[in-house]
Design an enzyme around this catalytic site. Structure first.
Site, PDB file in Angstrom:
ATOM      1  N   LYS A 117      -3.571  -6.709  15.893  1.00  0.00           N
ATOM      2  CA  LYS A 117      -3.551  -5.280  15.583  1.00  0.00           C
ATOM      3  C   LYS A 117      -4.937  -4.784  15.269  1.00  0.00           C
ATOM      4  O   LYS A 117      -5.608  -5.446  14.487  1.00  0.00           O
ATOM      5  CB  LYS A 117      -2.626  -5.102  14.375  1.00  0.00           C
ATOM      6  CG  LYS A 117      -2.560  -3.706  13.823  1.00  0.00           C
ATOM      7  CD  LYS A 117      -1.645  -3.685  12.635  1.00  0.00           C
ATOM      8  CE  LYS A 117      -1.720  -2.305  12.020  1.00  0.00           C
ATOM      9  NZ  LYS A 117      -1.258  -2.278  10.682  1.00  0.00           N
ATOM     10  N   SER A 134      -1.338   3.865  15.139  1.00  0.00           N
ATOM     11  CA  SER A 134      -1.245   5.324  15.048  1.00  0.00           C
ATOM     12  C   SER A 134      -2.399   6.038  15.750  1.00  0.00           C
ATOM     13  O   SER A 134      -2.192   7.044  16.424  1.00  0.00           O
ATOM     14  CB  SER A 134      -1.182   5.720  13.569  1.00  0.00           C
ATOM     15  OG  SER A 134      -2.294   5.189  12.863  1.00  0.00           O
ATOM     16  N   CYS A 153       0.808  -1.239   0.000  1.00  0.00           N
ATOM     17  CA  CYS A 153       0.000   0.000   0.000  1.00  0.00           C
ATOM     18  C   CYS A 153       0.835   1.280   0.000  1.00  0.00           C
ATOM     19  O   CYS A 153       0.379   2.308  -0.470  1.00  0.00           O
ATOM     20  CB  CYS A 153      -1.006   0.005   1.152  1.00  0.00           C
ATOM     21  SG  CYS A 153      -0.255   0.009   2.783  1.00  0.00           S
ATOM     22  N   LYS A 181      -5.308  -8.954  11.895  1.00  0.00           N
ATOM     23  CA  LYS A 181      -5.295  -7.513  11.639  1.00  0.00           C
ATOM     24  C   LYS A 181      -6.694  -7.079  11.235  1.00  0.00           C
ATOM     25  O   LYS A 181      -7.225  -7.537  10.221  1.00  0.00           O
ATOM     26  CB  LYS A 181      -4.290  -7.190  10.533  1.00  0.00           C
ATOM     27  CG  LYS A 181      -4.319  -5.727  10.109  1.00  0.00           C
ATOM     28  CD  LYS A 181      -3.132  -5.379   9.224  1.00  0.00           C
ATOM     29  CE  LYS A 181      -3.274  -3.957   8.703  1.00  0.00           C
ATOM     30  NZ  LYS A 181      -2.133  -3.572   7.862  1.00  0.00           N
ATOM     31  N   ARG A 200     -10.512  -1.184   3.133  1.00  0.00           N
ATOM     32  CA  ARG A 200      -9.749  -2.428   3.219  1.00  0.00           C
ATOM     33  C   ARG A 200     -10.563  -3.572   3.813  1.00  0.00           C
ATOM     34  O   ARG A 200     -10.017  -4.587   4.222  1.00  0.00           O
ATOM     35  CB  ARG A 200      -8.491  -2.207   4.068  1.00  0.00           C
ATOM     36  CG  ARG A 200      -7.564  -1.104   3.588  1.00  0.00           C
ATOM     37  CD  ARG A 200      -6.124  -1.419   3.923  1.00  0.00           C
ATOM     38  NE  ARG A 200      -5.231  -0.274   4.007  1.00  0.00           N
ATOM     39  CZ  ARG A 200      -4.779   0.421   2.958  1.00  0.00           C
ATOM     40  NH1 ARG A 200      -5.148   0.100   1.749  1.00  0.00           N
ATOM     41  NH2 ARG A 200      -3.947   1.440   3.153  1.00  0.00           N
TER      42      ARG A 200
HETATM   43  C1  PBG Z   1       0.177  -1.420   5.870  1.00  0.00           C
HETATM   44  C2  PBG Z   1       0.069  -1.093   7.308  1.00  0.00           C
HETATM   45  C3  PBG Z   1      -0.855  -0.258   7.969  1.00  0.00           C
HETATM   46  C4  PBG Z   1      -0.465  -0.221   9.308  1.00  0.00           C
HETATM   47  C5  PBG Z   1       0.656  -1.033   9.421  1.00  0.00           C
HETATM   48  N1  PBG Z   1       0.957  -1.587   8.184  1.00  0.00           N
HETATM   49  C6  PBG Z   1      -1.963   0.536   7.428  1.00  0.00           C
HETATM   50  C7  PBG Z   1      -3.176  -0.121   6.937  1.00  0.00           C
HETATM   51  O1  PBG Z   1      -3.333  -1.329   6.967  1.00  0.00           O
HETATM   52  O2  PBG Z   1      -4.015   0.642   6.441  1.00  0.00           O
HETATM   53  C8  PBG Z   1      -1.137   0.593  10.372  1.00  0.00           C
HETATM   54  C9  PBG Z   1      -0.260   1.007  11.500  1.00  0.00           C
HETATM   55  C10 PBG Z   1      -0.753   2.142  12.295  1.00  0.00           C
HETATM   56  O3  PBG Z   1      -1.890   2.635  12.154  1.00  0.00           O
HETATM   57  O4  PBG Z   1       0.028   2.602  13.128  1.00  0.00           O
HETATM   58  N2  PBG Z   1      -0.797  -2.279   5.367  1.00  0.00           N
END
Ligand code: PBG
Length: 326
Positions: A249, A275, A123, A196, A218
């Protein structure tokens, strides 16, 4: 019962509290995520994540030096490319001269005691911002696997010590394992973002990595936050495909998943405090509504108590400082 049982007895002094403490948070449990971008001497602040910057490889190495000095477990690297360097296949993901490859080399020199992890996902490298190959508005699963495998091998060649796929395609762990073994990297472990969830808490990351999807969302590949049994199946499937470590996660909203996974599987288990979890704490602290140190350490401790052995967190450097000063 009362007054025979008085649970306050062991809480009365700090030495007593220390004696009965069940969970301990250490700097060595923490992994620092770094966003690496092309350039030199560059520190570009991410507005929604105060204290977090997009870094050029040299600056990432300086950050890693601090991480090592503070006793962190490791770093995990994400690439941030300008729009002009992205394409539909995410070619930049396997660029041996890309910012993550460069940073892996610089960090190996500057901070050899840290574990260097590479996030593997398309991504940050695709012009449409999805984690896989897109055709007719669909995110194709099987067509994405060779791309992820190629990225994993490129990261291994650049010096990654743990390969961490975060894309949520089915079969990616097996595909990556096969490619790594064929390229002579059989000893390299895979840390799978196994459970995830499709979470709103990734919002600030997408600003940091400029990786928001250009259309749709997603939910067709990341998990529905309503499903706990399915999370265990995801972990089981990734372990069968050869994952060495697994991750849940986001972290705070998934403590139940962590606890169940810890009870069920005998593998190293991690959690990603993402984040949005960081942004919430920071925003409230900046307004004076929460005590940042206390709440950040409490959140991390809770994640560990739930069952995580290691935690990816943007608070890693500060948390290590706070823990050291205690
Ligand atoms: C990539 C990825 C993401 C995160 C880690 N690897 C973003 C997503 O899946 O949209 C999120 C990490 C975070 O929010 O700190 N796929």
């Amino acid at each position: 019962m009362f007054p025979t049982i008085r649970l306050r007895r062991t809480r009365m002094t700090e030495p007593l509290r220390r004696l009965v403490r069940e969970t301990e948070l250490n700097a060595g449990d923490l992994v620092l995520p770094l966003f690496v971008t092309p350039g030199k001497k560059l520190r570009r602040p991410v507005p929604s994540m105060p204290g977090v910057c997009n870094l050029s490889a040299d600056e990432a190495a300086r950050e890693a030096e601090q991480a090592q000095a503070l006793g962190l477990a490791g770093v995990i690297l994400f690439g941030v490319l300008p729009e002009s360097a992205k394409d539909a296949r995410g070619s930049g993901a396997e660029d041996a001269r890309g910012p993550v490859a460069e940073a892996l080399g610089a960090i190996a020199k500057a901070a050899p005691e840290l574990v260097r992890m590479a996030d593997v996902c398309l991504c940050e490298y695709t012009d449409h911002g999805h984690c896989g190959i897109v055709k007719g508005g669909e995110i194709l699963n099987d067509e994405t696997l060779p791309r992820l495998a190629a990225m994993a091998v490129a990261m291994a060649k650049a010096g990654a010590q743990v390969i961490a796929p975060s894309d949520m395609m089915d079969g990616r762990v097996a595909a990556i394992r096969g490619a790594l073994d064929a390229a002579g990297f059989a000893p390299l472990p895979i840390l799978s973002y196994a459970a995830k969830f499709a979470s709103g808490f990734y919002g600030p990351f997408r600003e940091a990595a400029a990786s928001a999807p250009a259309f749709g969302d997603r939910r067709g590949y990341q998990m529905d936050p309503a499903n706990a049994r399915e999370a265990l199946r995801e972990i089981e499937a990734d372990l069968e495909e050869g994952a060495d470590l697994v991750m849940v996660k986001p972290a705070g909203p998934c403590l139940d998943i962590l606890a169940r996974a810890r009870a069920r599987f005998r593998v190293p288990l991690g959690a990603y405090q993402v984040s949005g979890e960081y942004a919430m704490l920071k925003a409230a602290a900046m307004k004076g509504w929460l005590d940042e140190k206390r709440c950040a350490l409490e959140s991390l401790l809770a994640i560990k108590r739930a069952g995580a052995e290691f935690i990816l967190t943007y608070h890693a450097l500060d948390a290590a400082r706070w823990l050291g000063a205690e």
